[in-house]
Write an enzyme that holds these catalytic residues in place. Structure first.
Site, short mmCIF file in Angstrom:
data_model
loop_
_atom_site.label_atom_id
_atom_site.label_comp_id
_atom_site.label_asym_id
_atom_site.label_seq_id
_atom_site.Cartn_x
_atom_site.Cartn_y
_atom_site.Cartn_z
N ASP A 43 0.69 -1.01 -0.14
CA ASP A 43 0.04 -0.04 -0.16
C ASP A 43 1.03 1.23 -0.06
O ASP A 43 1.60 1.47 0.87
CB ASP A 43 -1.06 0.00 1.21
CG ASP A 43 -2.04 -0.98 1.16
OD1 ASP A 43 -1.91 -1.90 0.33
OD2 ASP A 43 -2.69 -1.03 2.26
N GLU A 98 -11.67 -0.45 0.91
CA GLU A 98 -10.43 -0.03 1.58
C GLU A 98 -10.02 0.85 0.68
O GLU A 98 -10.25 1.47 -0.46
CB GLU A 98 -9.53 -1.28 1.26
CG GLU A 98 -9.92 -2.46 1.87
CD GLU A 98 -8.77 -3.52 2.12
OE1 GLU A 98 -8.27 -3.53 3.19
OE2 GLU A 98 -8.29 -4.07 1.19
#
Length: 436
Positions: free
Chosen positions: A53, A273
């Site tokens: 990420d 998300e």
């Protein structure tokens, strides 16, 4: 949009918009939504760590920040000799920098004393006075011997970038717990009854229309036992993802008040998300990532970037491309990329993600764990993937090309011709390969 969000019957403060089962039931791969196959880069720029990420340093108006010629990003990282499936348990935020948007360098871990047992994804602000703020997820209870999975939204202030002798990001940082779920608008961990609990992924956004300052995050909508949501179907009620939002009444990056969610997906999906906004042409494009396995029974989604659009930040969001699907992986490489993050670039929207597992076409990502450890290591990308190029107009999007791994251009930097432009010029390239 259709009226049925399946959030009806959920007490507390509800979202104005919802992702309905009817909409999600229309998800399918198309030429406009499927990214080309990804292959490993010729040169792994940061071989010492796994990288997943990732988020970029931005100014208040959402554009990528450039500090004395440097663009800056932050990533969740773990040592590259660690089995990839274990990386989330030891995630550390590191900083990377580049002076050309193609070649990146490791500036090392950002914090020595972050909150939580480990840190998960967030966002970063380069403020008008040169201050750097990081927003992140503190995962796990500080000091606990065993791994725990509670999540708090944290802000760290006090950062500065120094470029007198190369690049350096330093503190002293001060960490502030910003938000915890209230149990009414946002589910607490003790209320959770399905899959993994979420209260994470803070993303800073200052509305260019109103000047109001917001923090988006991933959450779950509370659905008590016995609720009539989803027609009273207890199994569907456990799939209760939402896009949360908080407002700063003063614009202070470290002062926030919870508000009702922007969007809920009760009965549809459990994890929305890394939600974020791209503003353009007077419209608010809300994007988030989600997994194949987090869709509720009866729905078939993909690991993909999904999106909605509204005329106001707190407006009635409708799904892009009817279903919400914007960018997904090919059917023969369903887990090659994940954790997409969109940002504007002139007339396009660019989408960055990390290179996940390649040469793997299993039905679920869990099957990776059945491979020998050497194969798990070999098939994990663990670096930034190619940057996908999107044409976005109203409620429709289409993939029009891609840049190379780690290629992050600044506004105004010319991009190579897209495949469609080459076709028009009679120099068609293979759509299955990425541009450079």
């Amino acid at each position: 949009m259709t009226e049925q969000s399946l959030g009806e019957g959920v007490p507390g403060h509800q979202a104005r918009a919802g992702w309905s089962r009817e909409q999600a039931g229309a998800i399918e791969r198309t030429d406009d939504t499927v990214a080309p196959i990804v292959y490993p880069p010729e040169d792994d720029q940061i071989p010492e760590v796994h990288i997943w990420d990732t988020w970029f340093l931005r100014t208040r108006d959402g554009t990528l920040a450039e500090v004395d010629g440097y663009r800056v990003c932050f990533s969740l990282t773990a040592p590259s000799d660690l089995l990839p499936g274990k990386r989330h348990d030891v995630a550390t935020i590191r900083c990377f920098y580049s002076d050309d948007g193609k070649n990146w360098h490791n500036a090392g871990p950002v914090f020595e004393d972050a909150l939580g047992q480990r840190q998960w994804a967030g966002s970063a602000l380069y403020d008008d006075d040169g201050s750097v703020y990081l927003f992140y997820t503190a995962a796990g209870e500080d000091g606990a011997e065993d791994l725990t999975y509670g999540q708090r939204i944290v802000g760290a202030g006090g950062g500065r970038i120094h470029t007198d002798d190369g690049f350096e990001l330093s503190g002293p940082w001060t960490h502030h717990e910003l938000l915890q779920p209230d149990g009414e608008r946002y589910e607490r961990e003790d209320q959770s009854r399905a899959m993994i609990y979420t209260f994470r992924d803070p993303w800073f956004f200052e509305d260019p229309e109103t000047g109001e300052t917001w923090l988006l995050f991933e959450a779950n909508s509370p659905v008590p036992e016995g609720s009539d949501a989803c027609g009273g179907d207890a199994e569907l009620q456990g799939f209760n993802g939402s896009v949360g939002i908080a407002r700063s009444p003063s614009g202070d990056p470290l002062e926030w008040e919870l508000e009702a969610p922007l969007l809920d997906a009760v009965g549809v999906n459990q994890e929305l998300e890394r939600p974020h906004i791209v503003y353009g042409d007077g419209l608010y494009y809300l994007f988030f990532s989600s997994h194949l396995h987090t869709f509720a029974p009866g729905l078939d989604g993909f690991d993909a970037l999904y999106g909605f659009v509204a005329e106001e930040l707190r407006g009635d969001y409708v799904p892009l491309n009817d279903s919400g699907l914007v960018v997904t992986n090919p059917g023969n490489a369903p887990f090659q990329s994940y954790s997409w993050m969109a940002f504007p670039h002139d007339d396009e929207v660019l989408v960055q993600s990390f290179f996940n597992y390649y040469e793997f076409a299993g039905e679920t990502l869990d099957e990776i764990a059945h491979l020998p450890e050497s194969e798990q290591m070999r098939r994990f990308g663990g670096t930034l993937g190619p940057t996908v190029r999107l044409d976005v107009e109203g409620t429709r999007t289409r993939i029009i090309g891609a840049l190379g791994h780690w290629h992050i251009p600044m506004a105004g930097e010319a991009l190579p011709p897209t495949d469609r432009e080459l076709i028009r010029r009679g120099r068609a390239s293979d759509r299955g390969s990425y541009g450079q």
